[in-house]
Design a protein around this motif. Structure first.
Motif, PDB file in Angstrom:
ATOM      1  N   PRO A 252     -28.663  21.509  18.441  1.00 47.71           N
ATOM      2  CA  PRO A 252     -29.896  21.758  18.016  1.00 47.71           C
ATOM      3  C   PRO A 252     -30.818  21.622  17.119  1.00 47.71           C
ATOM      4  O   PRO A 252     -31.744  21.368  16.654  1.00 47.71           O
ATOM      5  N   VAL A 253     -29.767  20.921  16.062  1.00 51.20           N
ATOM      6  CA  VAL A 253     -30.623  21.119  14.685  1.00 51.20           C
ATOM      7  C   VAL A 253     -31.208  19.916  15.160  1.00 51.20           C
ATOM      8  O   VAL A 253     -32.551  19.285  14.682  1.00 51.20           O
ATOM      9  N   GLY A 254     -30.632  18.768  15.434  1.00 50.05           N
ATOM     10  CA  GLY A 254     -31.304  17.638  15.750  1.00 50.05           C
ATOM     11  C   GLY A 254     -32.321  17.451  17.070  1.00 50.05           C
ATOM     12  O   GLY A 254     -33.272  16.852  16.630  1.00 50.05           O
ATOM     13  N   TRP A 255     -32.206  18.503  18.098  1.00 52.85           N
ATOM     14  CA  TRP A 255     -33.516  18.248  18.958  1.00 52.85           C
ATOM     15  C   TRP A 255     -34.211  19.130  18.284  1.00 52.85           C
ATOM     16  O   TRP A 255     -35.620  18.414  18.942  1.00 52.85           O
ATOM     17  N   THR A 256     -34.018  19.992  17.131  1.00 52.40           N
ATOM     18  CA  THR A 256     -35.078  20.749  16.733  1.00 52.40           C
ATOM     19  C   THR A 256     -36.420  20.101  15.734  1.00 52.40           C
ATOM     20  O   THR A 256     -37.784  19.575  16.334  1.00 52.40           O
ATOM     21  N   LEU A 257     -35.258  19.234  15.099  1.00 51.54           N
ATOM     22  CA  LEU A 257     -36.699  18.082  14.497  1.00 51.54           C
ATOM     23  C   LEU A 257     -37.297  17.262  15.226  1.00 51.54           C
ATOM     24  O   LEU A 257     -38.032  17.037  14.781  1.00 51.54           O
ATOM     25  N   VAL A 258     -36.697  16.651  16.199  1.00 54.70           N
ATOM     26  CA  VAL A 258     -37.281  15.911  17.659  1.00 54.70           C
ATOM     27  C   VAL A 258     -38.179  16.396  17.715  1.00 54.70           C
ATOM     28  O   VAL A 258     -39.772  15.832  17.668  1.00 54.70           O
ATOM     29  N   GLY A 259     -38.238  17.313  17.973  1.00 54.77           N
ATOM     30  CA  GLY A 259     -39.278  17.951  19.052  1.00 54.77           C
ATOM     31  C   GLY A 259     -40.540  18.220  18.016  1.00 54.77           C
ATOM     32  O   GLY A 259     -41.557  17.675  17.679  1.00 54.77           O
ATOM     33  N   TYR A 260     -39.834  19.082  16.208  1.00 54.39           N
ATOM     34  CA  TYR A 260     -41.129  18.701  15.326  1.00 54.39           C
ATOM     35  C   TYR A 260     -42.416  17.307  15.062  1.00 54.39           C
ATOM     36  O   TYR A 260     -43.012  17.083  14.742  1.00 54.39           O
TER      37      TYR A 260
ATOM     38  N   VAL B  33     -47.864  24.890  13.425  1.00 50.78           N
ATOM     39  CA  VAL B  33     -46.810  25.293  15.230  1.00 50.78           C
ATOM     40  C   VAL B  33     -45.800  25.676  15.394  1.00 50.78           C
ATOM     41  O   VAL B  33     -44.618  26.614  15.262  1.00 50.78           O
ATOM     42  N   ALA B  34     -45.309  24.342  14.183  1.00 49.89           N
ATOM     43  CA  ALA B  34     -43.442  24.449  14.289  1.00 49.89           C
ATOM     44  C   ALA B  34     -42.947  25.849  13.189  1.00 49.89           C
ATOM     45  O   ALA B  34     -42.180  26.483  14.036  1.00 49.89           O
ATOM     46  N   LEU B  35     -43.416  26.381  12.353  1.00 48.16           N
ATOM     47  CA  LEU B  35     -43.497  27.244  11.723  1.00 48.16           C
ATOM     48  C   LEU B  35     -43.184  28.892  12.916  1.00 48.16           C
ATOM     49  O   LEU B  35     -42.877  29.096  12.089  1.00 48.16           O
ATOM     50  N   VAL B  36     -44.118  28.986  13.408  1.00 43.78           N
ATOM     51  CA  VAL B  36     -44.014  29.782  14.307  1.00 43.78           C
ATOM     52  C   VAL B  36     -43.177  30.153  15.502  1.00 43.78           C
ATOM     53  O   VAL B  36     -42.393  30.875  15.616  1.00 43.78           O
ATOM     54  N   ILE B  37     -42.860  28.696  15.567  1.00 38.16           N
ATOM     55  CA  ILE B  37     -41.866  28.434  16.626  1.00 38.16           C
ATOM     56  C   ILE B  37     -39.588  28.669  16.372  1.00 38.16           C
ATOM     57  O   ILE B  37     -39.469  29.862  16.927  1.00 38.16           O
ATOM     58  N   LEU B  38     -40.281  28.691  14.696  1.00 41.13           N
ATOM     59  CA  LEU B  38     -38.863  28.820  14.451  1.00 41.13           C
ATOM     60  C   LEU B  38     -38.919  30.633  14.073  1.00 41.13           C
ATOM     61  O   LEU B  38     -37.957  30.386  14.430  1.00 41.13           O
ATOM     62  N   TYR B  39     -39.865  29.760  13.170  1.00 37.38           N
ATOM     63  CA  TYR B  39     -39.793  31.879  13.006  1.00 37.38           C
ATOM     64  C   TYR B  39     -39.098  32.936  14.279  1.00 37.38           C
ATOM     65  O   TYR B  39     -38.226  33.390  14.695  1.00 37.38           O
ATOM     66  N   ALA B  40     -39.752  32.551  15.732  1.00 37.73           N
ATOM     67  CA  ALA B  40     -39.756  33.432  16.719  1.00 37.73           C
ATOM     68  C   ALA B  40     -38.197  33.715  16.890  1.00 37.73           C
ATOM     69  O   ALA B  40     -37.139  33.825  17.393  1.00 37.73           O
ATOM     70  N   TRP B  41     -37.434  32.017  16.793  1.00 41.08           N
ATOM     71  CA  TRP B  41     -36.410  30.893  17.683  1.00 41.08           C
ATOM     72  C   TRP B  41     -35.396  31.899  16.974  1.00 41.08           C
ATOM     73  O   TRP B  41     -34.131  32.931  17.147  1.00 41.08           O
ATOM     74  N   LYS B  42     -35.218  31.558  15.319  1.00 43.72           N
ATOM     75  CA  LYS B  42     -34.749  32.256  14.370  1.00 43.72           C
ATOM     76  C   LYS B  42     -34.477  33.957  14.024  1.00 43.72           C
ATOM     77  O   LYS B  42     -33.236  34.623  13.930  1.00 43.72           O
TER      78      LYS B  42
END
Length: 318
Positions: A16-24, A75-84
């Protein structure tokens, strides 16, 4: 769990770490491309209205438009905050830090300056190699880095990038890898930070400075110091360096100053080398096997492939 089950579990933790960076990465490139396309369309429309049929888009102006980067960060920080969740960001990333002694902080500043000196040598060596293929490493790097003359690029590179990249790489990525050992977390997050920059000219520099930032984040328990260091690095590397590049005297003074700071950092680091302790963590997996599991999962493979393709594109086609 047996060894096979542990390996499978670790791959699921790393992927998931790799896929998160790919998505970003993908999100950022889409929004940057949309911002550029908007500028191109607006330019052609203005030229059409004015009766100018010789309009040619200004490439430097297009790459200097950082509003796409700014939107991607938001957008990325909002998604990360909602996820973690609030517990992760408030309890892990933004918690109260341990104070860093002035001598240690000075050493970290000197090491960051030293990475710029090493990167200068690397860029010039790369330039010699690229010239053999009719390409320019410095010209390509300027093109992909964008122009800091625009307000949006200055705002992003000097302020938003240090904050967002520290939240993502020394917050999310480093904290995700920390349970498997400090050395592993530092090198793993630095490697991904280098890949994220997407070009050969910045990979080793980003890896080195990312390792320094990661060490500081683990040493202090937070990212406030690393945000300040990141801000200083970007300020020296972009704003100050570009401000003095047209003056031979100022460039020489700047170069000697960075060299002096680098030497001072190396001396301080050598004198305090025995104080640096990086625990391997509680994972029973050997270091070599752990590296294989870290790199050998779908998310990390996708990140390496994407970054590799972008590096080759920037080097030979951009």
């Amino acid at each position: 769990m047996n060894e096979k089950q542990i390996n499978k579990w670790l791959r699921k933790r790393f992927s998931p770490v790799g896929w998160t960076l790919v998505g970003y990465y993908v999100l950022m490139n889409i929004l940057v491309s949309m911002a550029m396309l908007r500028d191109v369309i607006a330019g052609y429309l203005n030229a059409f209205i004015e009766g100018n049929d010789q309009y040619v888009p200004d490439v430097s102006a297009l790459t200097g438009n950082a509003w796409g980067y700014i939107a991607a960060v938001a957008v990325a920080l909002v998604i990360l905050y909602a996820w973690k969740g609030r517990e992760f960001w408030g309890g892990e990333v933004l918690r109260r830090e341990k104070p860093m002694k002035p001598g240690t902080l000075l050493c970290m500043v000197c090491l960051c300056a030293g990475t710029q000196m090493v990167n200068f040598v690397w860029i010039n060596l790369l330039e010699l190699v690229m010239n053999c293929f009719g390409r320019s490493a410095t010209g390509t790097l300027d093109a992909v880095s964008g122009s800091s003359d625009t307000v949006s690029m200055f705002l992003y590179a000097s302020f938003l990038a240090p904050i967002s990249e520290e939240l993502i790489f020394r917050g999310f990525v480093l904290r995700s890898l920390r349970p498997y050992g400090k050395r592993f977390a530092i090198l793993g997050s630095a490697f991904l930070f280098g890949l994220f920059h997407g070009n050969f000219g910045q990979f080793f520099y980003a890896f080195a400075v990312g390792a320094v930032f990661a060490y500081v984040a683990l040493r202090t328990g937070g990212i406030r110091y690393t945000v300040a260091l990141h801000f200083l690095v970007n300020l020296l590397g972009m704003t100050v360096a570009q401000a003095v590049e047209d003056s031979l005297v100022l460039s020489a003074i700047y170069g000697y100053l960075i060299l002096a700071i680098t030497v001072a950092g190396c001396v301080i680091l050598w004198r305090h080398r025995k104080r640096i302790h990086l625990r391997e963590g509680t994972s029973p997996i050997p270091a070599q096997e752990k590296r294989g599991l870290f790199l050998g999962n779908s998310g990390m493979i996708a990140m390496m492939v994407l970054s590799g393709i972008l590096m080759l594109y920037v080097a030979f086609l951009a």
